[in-house]
Design a protein around this motif. Structure first.
Motif, mmCIF file in Angstrom:
data_model
loop_
_atom_site.group_PDB
_atom_site.id
_atom_site.type_symbol
_atom_site.label_atom_id
_atom_site.label_comp_id
_atom_site.label_asym_id
_atom_site.label_seq_id
_atom_site.Cartn_x
_atom_site.Cartn_y
_atom_site.Cartn_z
ATOM 1 N N PRO A 225 0.836 -1.215 0.000
ATOM 2 C CA PRO A 225 0.000 0.000 0.000
ATOM 3 C C PRO A 225 0.863 1.254 0.000
ATOM 4 O O PRO A 225 1.850 1.351 0.739
ATOM 5 C CB PRO A 225 -0.811 -0.134 1.289
ATOM 6 N N MET A 226 0.467 2.199 -0.827
ATOM 7 C CA MET A 226 1.244 3.430 -0.942
ATOM 8 C C MET A 226 0.361 4.515 -1.528
ATOM 9 O O MET A 226 -0.675 4.249 -2.139
ATOM 10 C CB MET A 226 2.465 3.210 -1.832
ATOM 11 N N ALA A 227 0.801 5.758 -1.344
ATOM 12 C CA ALA A 227 0.107 6.917 -1.912
ATOM 13 C C ALA A 227 0.735 7.262 -3.253
ATOM 14 O O ALA A 227 1.962 7.460 -3.344
ATOM 15 C CB ALA A 227 0.171 8.101 -0.952
ATOM 16 N N ASP A 260 -5.218 5.033 -1.386
ATOM 17 C CA ASP A 260 -3.932 4.357 -1.580
ATOM 18 C C ASP A 260 -4.072 3.222 -2.589
ATOM 19 O O ASP A 260 -5.130 2.591 -2.712
ATOM 20 C CB ASP A 260 -3.427 3.797 -0.250
ATOM 21 N N ILE A 261 -3.004 2.970 -3.296
ATOM 22 C CA ILE A 261 -2.968 1.887 -4.267
ATOM 23 C C ILE A 261 -1.987 0.823 -3.789
ATOM 24 O O ILE A 261 -1.186 1.053 -2.874
ATOM 25 C CB ILE A 261 -2.554 2.392 -5.664
ATOM 26 N N VAL A 262 -2.049 -0.338 -4.393
ATOM 27 C CA VAL A 262 -1.118 -1.431 -4.102
ATOM 28 C C VAL A 262 -0.162 -1.541 -5.281
ATOM 29 O O VAL A 262 -0.566 -1.938 -6.383
ATOM 30 C CB VAL A 262 -1.861 -2.756 -3.861
ATOM 31 N N ALA A 263 1.093 -1.176 -5.074
ATOM 32 C CA ALA A 263 2.071 -1.175 -6.153
ATOM 33 C C ALA A 263 3.467 -1.236 -5.551
ATOM 34 O O ALA A 263 3.670 -0.980 -4.359
ATOM 35 C CB ALA A 263 1.916 0.061 -7.032
ATOM 36 N N THR A 371 -4.149 1.535 -14.863
ATOM 37 C CA THR A 371 -5.008 1.216 -13.727
ATOM 38 C C THR A 371 -4.229 0.334 -12.759
ATOM 39 O O THR A 371 -3.556 -0.605 -13.171
ATOM 40 C CB THR A 371 -6.285 0.484 -14.178
ATOM 41 N N LEU A 372 -4.344 0.661 -11.479
ATOM 42 C CA LEU A 372 -3.722 -0.123 -10.418
ATOM 43 C C LEU A 372 -4.759 -0.355 -9.325
ATOM 44 O O LEU A 372 -5.604 0.507 -9.064
ATOM 45 C CB LEU A 372 -2.508 0.599 -9.842
ATOM 46 N N PRO A 373 -4.728 -1.509 -8.666
ATOM 47 C CA PRO A 373 -5.768 -1.842 -7.684
ATOM 48 C C PRO A 373 -5.711 -0.943 -6.462
ATOM 49 O O PRO A 373 -4.652 -0.501 -6.015
ATOM 50 C CB PRO A 373 -5.458 -3.300 -7.326
ATOM 51 N N VAL A 374 -6.892 -0.705 -5.913
ATOM 52 C CA VAL A 374 -7.018 0.072 -4.689
ATOM 53 C C VAL A 374 -6.683 -0.820 -3.495
ATOM 54 O O VAL A 374 -6.975 -2.001 -3.472
ATOM 55 C CB VAL A 374 -8.447 0.658 -4.568
ATOM 56 N N HIS A 375 -6.081 -0.224 -2.471
ATOM 57 C CA HIS A 375 -5.634 -0.985 -1.305
ATOM 58 C C HIS A 375 -6.803 -1.671 -0.602
ATOM 59 O O HIS A 375 -6.718 -2.842 -0.229
ATOM 60 C CB HIS A 375 -4.911 -0.063 -0.338
ATOM 61 N N ASP A 376 -7.921 -0.993 -0.405
ATOM 62 C CA ASP A 376 -9.052 -1.585 0.305
ATOM 63 C C ASP A 376 -9.602 -2.798 -0.432
ATOM 64 O O ASP A 376 -10.008 -3.779 0.179
ATOM 65 C CB ASP A 376 -10.160 -0.539 0.479
ATOM 66 N N THR A 377 -9.630 -2.742 -1.763
ATOM 67 C CA THR A 377 -10.138 -3.863 -2.556
ATOM 68 C C THR A 377 -9.261 -5.086 -2.374
ATOM 69 O O THR A 377 -9.753 -6.195 -2.174
ATOM 70 C CB THR A 377 -10.196 -3.466 -4.041
ATOM 71 N N VAL A 378 -7.956 -4.900 -2.420
ATOM 72 C CA VAL A 378 -7.040 -6.037 -2.266
ATOM 73 C C VAL A 378 -7.147 -6.628 -0.858
ATOM 74 O O VAL A 378 -7.138 -7.838 -0.659
ATOM 75 C CB VAL A 378 -5.602 -5.593 -2.572
ATOM 76 N N ALA A 379 -7.265 -5.746 0.160
ATOM 77 C CA ALA A 379 -7.372 -6.218 1.528
ATOM 78 C C ALA A 379 -8.652 -7.021 1.723
ATOM 79 O O ALA A 379 -8.659 -8.062 2.384
ATOM 80 C CB ALA A 379 -7.326 -5.039 2.490
ATOM 81 N N ALA A 380 -9.771 -6.539 1.141
ATOM 82 C CA ALA A 380 -11.029 -7.259 1.269
ATOM 83 C C ALA A 380 -10.959 -8.614 0.582
ATOM 84 O O ALA A 380 -11.454 -9.626 1.087
ATOM 85 C CB ALA A 380 -12.168 -6.419 0.693
#
Length: 382
Positions: A225-227, A260-263, A371-380
């Motif tokens: 997760p990062m900004a 935040d995105i996951v990258a 497009t990069l995945p959102v942190h909340d989506t990956v966590a869920a």
């Protein structure tokens, strides 16, 4: 009938045809022989009564009855023999026909595959049916086409690599010969130019190695997760002097509530560097390059928009292929290698994202979307 397209049903119908032919021939033969060889028993004479006939039959079998039994047995034997030979002949004919329809395509497929194995990638099979053999033939043709395209890309890669390596090597060789012969004075800017070409050669080799790892799926990424704004500001600080020197405006349009995105930070920075370098290279003075981002339900869409030379619509599908250039002469003068976008695509894919390009045409600028995945989506999902 669609079910006849399957090979197993064709074989079943062929065997059923042999059986039906044997039955028909058997019935026809028996009927014909019964009508010609089995004669009815002669009627009783006027002087012979039924009781006398029964007494004779009870004591011993008449020669006429024995003859009728032998004839019936002969009719059955002949009918079985004729029907057996007819079924055998039908089996031979049907088997030859069916085996020819099966064996010949298989032989052709074998020949084509052997030719492909020897490097003749232009070979193609001819489909004469609509069954599983036709599907196999189509699959082999698709494989042959893919192999041919791969071979063409390999040859193009070798030619492009040779050209890209030859350019700095020729420059270095020319200056070194001039220095040795005394034609060129050993001044500081000459050595600086040679060092610059050597650095370009080293950078090109490193880019080739990175491209090789990317296409082999061996890129190492460590998403977390990062900004995105943090990476964007860091990259902008690196490129701001270059944009100022060329007179191109570098603009950002990032919403304050961007999730935040996951990258991988290092890989994402490399992606932005490649896109900004590409945009700066093809954007003329007084132009602008804009970095923007917007949040969606499951991903963040990042865009890099420029007001440069644009991309013709017919070239958009090839924009991410290795060594592709919108303007080849301008790219060579400015130092482009044509593999930056290819590496960028693999870096995006390795982080679970998507990338594509859009342009209104030549002279209308271009936009690259990521497009990069959102942190909340990956966590869920985890």
């Amino acid at each position: 009938m669609s079910w006849l397209r399957h090979l197993r049903w064709k074989l079943f119908v062929s065997h059923l045809s042999i059986l039906v032919i044997g039955i028909i021939v058997l019935l026809a033969t028996a009927h014909f022989l019964a009508g010609t060889q089995l004669v009815p028993e002669p009627p009783l004479s006027l002087g012979q009564s039924a009781s006398e006939t029964g007494q004779v039959a009870s004591t011993e079998q008449s020669p006429l009855a024995v003859s009728q039994q032998e004839r019936f047995q002969a009719v059955v034997d002949q009918g079985l023999l004729i029907s057996a030979f007819a079924a055998l002949g039908a089996a031979v004919l049907v088997s030859l026909f069916v085996s020819r329809r099966i064996v010949e395509p298989l032989q052709e497929l074998t020949f084509t595959s052997q030719r492909l194995a020897r490097g003749h990638y232009h070979e193609r099979t001819i489909t004469r049916s609509d069954d599983e053999l036709a599907d196999l033939s189509q699959s082999i043709n698709q494989l042959a086409e893919a192999l041919e395209q791969t071979e063409q890309r390999r040859l193009a890669l070798l030619a492009d690599v040779a050209h890209e390596l030859r350019t700095p090597l020729t420059t270095i060789e020319g200056y070194m010969e001039g220095l040795i012969d005394g034609v060129i004075a050993p001044e500081e800017h000459i050595f600086a130019m040679i060092q610059q070409e050597a650095a370009r050669l080293k950078w090109l080799i490193e880019e080739m190695a990175l491209l090789s790892r990317a296409e082999a799926g061996q890129l190492r990424v460590m998403p977390r997760p990062m900004a995105f704004s943090t990476i964007a500001q860091h990259v902008m600080a690196q490129f701001q002097p270059q944009f100022n020197n060329k007179g191109v405006a570098l603009i950002t349009s990032l919403p304050p509530d961007l999730p935040d995105i996951v990258a991988d930070p290092d890989r994402l920075e490399q992606i932005l560097i490649n896109l900004l370098s590409n945009a700066l290279r093809y954007t003329p003075t007084q132009g602008s390059v804009t970095i923007a981002a917007e949040a969606h339900d499951f991903f963040v869409q990042i865009s890099v928009r420029d007001t440069g030379i644009g991309i013709p619509a017919e070239h958009l599908p090839q924009i991410f292929e290795r060594f592709y250039r919108v303007d080849k002469s301008r790219a060579r003068q400015s130092g482009g290698t044509g593999i930056g976008l290819t590496i960028t695509r693999h870096l995006v894919y390795a982080q679970g994202g998507e990338i594509w390009a859009d342009s209104a045409g030549a002279g209308q600028g271009s936009t690259f979307f990521i497009t990069l995945p959102v942190h909340d989506t990956v966590a869920a999902a985890a």
